[in-house]
Motif scaffolding. Structure first.
Motif, PDB file in Angstrom:
ATOM      1  N   ASP A   1       0.810  -1.220   0.000  1.00  0.00           N
ATOM      2  CA  ASP A   1       0.000   0.000   0.000  1.00  0.00           C
ATOM      3  C   ASP A   1       0.844   1.271   0.000  1.00  0.00           C
ATOM      4  N   GLU A   2       2.141   1.149   0.258  1.00  0.00           N
ATOM      5  CA  GLU A   2       2.997   2.330   0.315  1.00  0.00           C
ATOM      6  C   GLU A   2       3.600   2.702  -1.036  1.00  0.00           C
ATOM      7  N   ILE A   3       3.297   1.933  -2.083  1.00  0.00           N
ATOM      8  CA  ILE A   3       3.864   2.208  -3.410  1.00  0.00           C
ATOM      9  C   ILE A   3       3.182   3.417  -4.024  1.00  0.00           C
ATOM     10  N   ARG A   4       4.001   4.391  -4.470  1.00  0.00           N
ATOM     11  CA  ARG A   4       3.478   5.581  -5.130  1.00  0.00           C
ATOM     12  C   ARG A   4       4.224   5.905  -6.426  1.00  0.00           C
ATOM     13  N   THR A   5       5.446   5.412  -6.588  1.00  0.00           N
ATOM     14  CA  THR A   5       6.270   5.720  -7.762  1.00  0.00           C
ATOM     15  C   THR A   5       6.803   4.418  -8.362  1.00  0.00           C
ATOM     16  N   PRO A   6       7.252   4.445  -9.623  1.00  0.00           N
ATOM     17  CA  PRO A   6       7.844   3.238 -10.216  1.00  0.00           C
ATOM     18  C   PRO A   6       9.068   2.735  -9.460  1.00  0.00           C
ATOM     19  N   ASP A   7       9.887   3.642  -8.927  1.00  0.00           N
ATOM     20  CA  ASP A   7      11.058   3.189  -8.165  1.00  0.00           C
ATOM     21  C   ASP A   7      10.641   2.432  -6.915  1.00  0.00           C
ATOM     22  N   GLN A   8       9.616   2.892  -6.243  1.00  0.00           N
ATOM     23  CA  GLN A   8       9.126   2.163  -5.087  1.00  0.00           C
ATOM     24  C   GLN A   8       8.561   0.806  -5.485  1.00  0.00           C
ATOM     25  N   PHE A   9       7.960   0.709  -6.660  1.00  0.00           N
ATOM     26  CA  PHE A   9       7.452  -0.577  -7.126  1.00  0.00           C
ATOM     27  C   PHE A   9       8.597  -1.561  -7.369  1.00  0.00           C
ATOM     28  N   TYR A  10       9.648  -1.134  -8.041  1.00  0.00           N
ATOM     29  CA  TYR A  10      10.762  -2.037  -8.297  1.00  0.00           C
ATOM     30  C   TYR A  10      11.475  -2.420  -7.004  1.00  0.00           C
TER      31      TYR A  10
ATOM     32  N   ASN B   1       6.326  12.565 -27.233  1.00  0.00           N
ATOM     33  CA  ASN B   1       7.601  12.228 -26.614  1.00  0.00           C
ATOM     34  C   ASN B   1       7.395  11.893 -25.133  1.00  0.00           C
ATOM     35  N   GLY B   2       8.452  11.363 -24.529  1.00  0.00           N
ATOM     36  CA  GLY B   2       8.423  11.048 -23.109  1.00  0.00           C
ATOM     37  C   GLY B   2       8.173   9.598 -22.815  1.00  0.00           C
ATOM     38  N   ALA B   3       8.183   8.713 -23.817  1.00  0.00           N
ATOM     39  CA  ALA B   3       7.971   7.293 -23.565  1.00  0.00           C
ATOM     40  C   ALA B   3       9.250   6.663 -23.036  1.00  0.00           C
ATOM     41  N   GLY B   4       9.124   5.458 -22.437  1.00  0.00           N
ATOM     42  CA  GLY B   4      10.267   4.750 -21.908  1.00  0.00           C
ATOM     43  C   GLY B   4      11.245   4.351 -22.988  1.00  0.00           C
ATOM     44  N   LEU B   5      12.471   3.996 -22.550  1.00  0.00           N
ATOM     45  CA  LEU B   5      13.520   3.649 -23.514  1.00  0.00           C
ATOM     46  C   LEU B   5      13.170   2.399 -24.303  1.00  0.00           C
ATOM     47  N   GLY B   6      12.447   1.480 -23.705  1.00  0.00           N
ATOM     48  CA  GLY B   6      12.133   0.228 -24.399  1.00  0.00           C
ATOM     49  C   GLY B   6      10.887   0.279 -25.245  1.00  0.00           C
ATOM     50  N   TRP B   7      10.183   1.407 -25.244  1.00  0.00           N
ATOM     51  CA  TRP B   7       8.925   1.488 -25.986  1.00  0.00           C
ATOM     52  C   TRP B   7       9.140   2.214 -27.315  1.00  0.00           C
ATOM     53  N   ASN B   8       8.563   1.625 -28.367  1.00  0.00           N
ATOM     54  CA  ASN B   8       8.602   2.207 -29.708  1.00  0.00           C
ATOM     55  C   ASN B   8       7.187   2.281 -30.256  1.00  0.00           C
TER      56      ASN B   8
ATOM     57  N   THR C   1      17.050 -15.205 -12.030  1.00  0.00           N
ATOM     58  CA  THR C   1      16.579 -14.764 -13.344  1.00  0.00           C
ATOM     59  C   THR C   1      15.449 -13.745 -13.218  1.00  0.00           C
ATOM     60  N   ALA C   2      14.578 -13.932 -12.227  1.00  0.00           N
ATOM     61  CA  ALA C   2      13.487 -12.982 -12.029  1.00  0.00           C
ATOM     62  C   ALA C   2      14.013 -11.630 -11.566  1.00  0.00           C
ATOM     63  N   VAL C   3      15.049 -11.624 -10.716  1.00  0.00           N
ATOM     64  CA  VAL C   3      15.641 -10.354 -10.272  1.00  0.00           C
ATOM     65  C   VAL C   3      16.241  -9.614 -11.461  1.00  0.00           C
ATOM     66  N   ALA C   4      16.994 -10.340 -12.303  1.00  0.00           N
ATOM     67  CA  ALA C   4      17.568  -9.713 -13.496  1.00  0.00           C
ATOM     68  C   ALA C   4      16.476  -9.243 -14.455  1.00  0.00           C
ATOM     69  N   PHE C   5      15.359  -9.981 -14.488  1.00  0.00           N
ATOM     70  CA  PHE C   5      14.241  -9.616 -15.355  1.00  0.00           C
ATOM     71  C   PHE C   5      13.655  -8.258 -14.930  1.00  0.00           C
ATOM     72  N   PHE C   6      13.418  -8.072 -13.642  1.00  0.00           N
ATOM     73  CA  PHE C   6      12.858  -6.798 -13.164  1.00  0.00           C
ATOM     74  C   PHE C   6      13.860  -5.658 -13.302  1.00  0.00           C
ATOM     75  N   ARG C   7      15.153  -5.940 -13.143  1.00  0.00           N
ATOM     76  CA  ARG C   7      16.145  -4.886 -13.334  1.00  0.00           C
ATOM     77  C   ARG C   7      16.180  -4.431 -14.784  1.00  0.00           C
ATOM     78  N   SER C   8      16.000  -5.377 -15.695  1.00  0.00           N
ATOM     79  CA  SER C   8      15.943  -5.007 -17.110  1.00  0.00           C
ATOM     80  C   SER C   8      14.694  -4.175 -17.405  1.00  0.00           C
ATOM     81  N   LEU C   9      13.572  -4.526 -16.751  1.00  0.00           N
ATOM     82  CA  LEU C   9      12.368  -3.711 -16.928  1.00  0.00           C
ATOM     83  C   LEU C   9      12.573  -2.298 -16.393  1.00  0.00           C
ATOM     84  N   LYS C  10      13.276  -2.197 -15.283  1.00  0.00           N
ATOM     85  CA  LYS C  10      13.527  -0.884 -14.709  1.00  0.00           C
ATOM     86  C   LYS C  10      14.450  -0.052 -15.597  1.00  0.00           C
ATOM     87  N   ASP C  11      15.501  -0.677 -16.131  1.00  0.00           N
ATOM     88  CA  ASP C  11      16.437   0.055 -16.976  1.00  0.00           C
ATOM     89  C   ASP C  11      15.782   0.503 -18.285  1.00  0.00           C
ATOM     90  N   SER C  12      14.859  -0.285 -18.787  1.00  0.00           N
ATOM     91  CA  SER C  12      14.192   0.074 -20.049  1.00  0.00           C
ATOM     92  C   SER C  12      12.932   0.903 -19.830  1.00  0.00           C
TER      93      SER C  12
END
Length: 605
Positions: free
Chosen positions: A155-164, A221-228, A270-281
């Protein structure tokens, strides 16, 4: 005086002995005294009386002790010699025929009413049993356990960084445990169980993101790095998530759509690396409408499946709004002996339902459209329609559960469940069946009053709405205006400070609780120290004190009003007299049934 002295001295010595023995020994003595007294007076003495009565009756009934009563012939025929037969036997009078005919009709009507009441009572009892067996009480504890482990700090999540950060510190360690509490490493199959629970994962979790649709010719403009942006045609464009680290993922869906789903890996690292890749992109960006995580669990000891649905809503406000629901339900049916007992109850319920339909159809055929004039008959039809809906939803739920179990069995591999299985449909039909069952049980319980409406008390209770309708309508108008005013004021005053007043629905619910006497005055005072006390005092005076007392006064006046209600008084009195006669209590006959009140007309011949 002697009794008083004996009782006082005995009580005095009992108190002295209790002080000398102590509390434990005194309690034991008191229990032994009460048990021995009750056993002697209620059991031993009663058995002695019964045994003595049986023995004496057996002895006194011996053949050589019994003598036939001596009756003289003169005494036996004395009254017969002094009486003369009437010259002519006249038929019963018209009044006596009408009374006998009315009594016979009341007997038939009371028997029909009693049969209808018993049939409806058995039908409601079986329906209530089915509803209770469908509701597994252990599902609450399963839901609470999963909520305390998986949804910690959610319930304390408010930003994407807090989610990751939450996924890395809470979600992934709970879904992919590696060591026991004593530090020993887990085996591979044990790692499928969620941390500190008895439920294991059914397939990998699934992430589903819903994005805002782009215009056909404009690029924002303003989309994430991984979105096209992918232009499918001149009138439609969509998003595509293309990240080199995720393109090789077998469960990655890269179709041109605004709904993007990703299945998590089956291993912790693998799941930790998966979420880190989502965060970076920048998987979560400003064009994200919502992000959902679906996790399926199964508890073998309880035989319950659970669906954890986690949602981060990003519409309307800048921050993420966390929401989560956990639904526990059963898919296995008709396996154990108790399940086959439930199957027998289901068959009996279906037969009772067929009898109810036949009875109502016969009544409709005899009365025609006049049958639907009565509100009770309409309620009976609603009950039958609701019961038919329950049976249909039950069949649909059974087929969906069978298909879902087949999909779960197919997803099971050598090292556990390897593919995601959507249990949302099965959970939805289970919840739909529970809600419809609750409504039908309520309607059928109210329909029981239909059979006993001849009672004066029940008839007066049912006539209350019509008695107080004028005063009640005026009161409801005033109460609705006042309540809506307080709802608007509470939403504007406390909406930005208290969660229970964050929207109109929650504000209405909170004020309804205050109207019933449940409130949290300290939270209101802390949220707005100036206006909070004024609002609270005004609401308690106007709504809780004045309007609620007005409503009680209207109801009390309607109950005490002397009005004529429609009821079959003759049927009620006949049924009451019949019940009393079964227990040997006979009431005096009414004036209409007294034989001496009517005299036969003399014969003219």
């Amino acid at each position: 005086m002697t009794v008083f002295l004996v009782s006082t001295s005995s009580a005095f010595f009992v108190i002295l002995y209790s002080m000398d023995w102590g509390a434990e020994k005194s309690d034991s003595w008191m229990k032994a005294f009460i048990l021995s007294f009750m056993g002697s007076s209620c059991v031993v003495d009663t058995l002695q009386i019964v045994v003595l009565a049986v023995v004496l009756s057996a002895v006194c009934s011996l053949p050589f002790l019994t003598k036939p009563p001596a009756i003289r012939k003169e005494d036996l025929q004395l009254n017969l010699w002094n009486s003369a037969a009437p010259k002519k036997i006249r038929p019963p009078t018209k009044a006596n025929c009408q009374a006998a005919r009315k009594k016979r009709e009341l007997s038939k009507k009371s028997a029909s009413t009693l049969l209808e009441f018993l049939l409806l009572l058995i039908f409601v009892a079986v329906l209530f049993y089915i509803a209770q067996t469908n509701n597994d009480q252990r599902a609450f504890y399963e839901t609470r356990t999963l909520s305390n482990t998986i949804l910690r700090e959610f319930d304390e999540i408010r930003t994407p960084d807090q989610f990751y950060m939450w996924t890395e510190e809470v979600l992934l360690p709970t879904l992919y445990p590696s060591v026991w509490y004593n530090g020993r490493k887990m085996k591979f199959l044990d790692r499928q169980f969620a941390q500190n629970t008895e439920s294991f994962r059914v397939g990998p979790p699934r992430l589903v993101q819903v994005r805002r649709r782009l215009g056909a010719t404009t690029w924002e403009n303003g989309a994430g790095l991984g979105w096209n942006r992918y232009l499918q045609n001149t009138s439609y464009s969509c998003w595509r998530f293309a990240v080199p680290d995720l393109l090789n993922h077998p469960n990655h869906t890269s179709n041109c759509t605004n709904h993007h789903s990703l299945d998590l890996p089956l291993h912790h690292d693998t799941a930790v690396a998966f979420f880190r890749s989502l965060k970076d992109s920048e998987f979560l960006d400003k064009y994200t409408k919502s992000l959902a995580i679906d996790i399926n669990f199964y508890n073998p000891s309880l035989k319950l499946f659970s669906v954890v649905h986690i949602v981060l809503d990003h519409t309307g406000v800048g921050n993420l709004v966390p929401k989560a629901t956990i639904t526990s339900f059963g898919l296995f049916q008709y396996e154990s002996d108790a399940d086959y007992m439930n199957l027998l109850i289901h068959i009996i319920f279906t037969l009772l339902f067929s009898v109810m339909i036949f009875k109502e159809a016969k009544a409709v055929r005899n009365m025609g459209w006049q049958y639907f004039i009565s509100g009770w008959n309409v309620l009976g039809c609603l009950s039958l329609v609701g019961t038919a809906t329950v049976i249909s939803v039950f069949i649909k739920r059974y087929t969906v559960a069978s298909d879902t179990l087949a999909l779960v069995a197919k997803s099971n591999g050598e090292l556990g469940f390897e593919r995601f299985v959507d249990l949302t449909t099965a959970a939805w039909w289970d919840a739909c069946f529970a809600h419809i069952m609750g409504i039908v049980v309520f309607i059928n319980n109210i329909a029981l009053l239909r059979v006993v409406r001849f009672s004066q008390t029940v008839a007066k209770l049912l006539a209350l709405p019509s008695i107080m309708k004028n005063e009640l309508m005026s009161f409801l108008v005033i109460a609705a205006v006042a309540f809506m005013s307080f709802i608007s004021a509470a939403f504007l005053i406390f909406g930005s400070h208290l969660e229970s007043y964050s929207d109109m629905y929650r504000t209405t619910f909170a004020l309804f609780e205050m109207m019933l006497g449940r409130f949290f005055a300290n939270d209101m005072l802390e949220a707005n120290p100036l206006i909070g006390p004024i609002f609270f005092s005004a609401f308690m005076i106007c709504i809780f004190t004045l309007l609620m007392n007005f409503l009680m006064s209207i109801i009390c006046d309607a109950i005490s009003a002397d009005v004529d209600v429609e009821l079959d008084q003759d049927l009620a009195e006949h049924m009451w007299n019949s019940v009393c006669a079964k227990f040997g209590m006979h009431s005096p006959p009414s004036k209409e049934e007294e034989p001496g009140k009517t005299t036969a007309t003399p014969d003219s011949s």
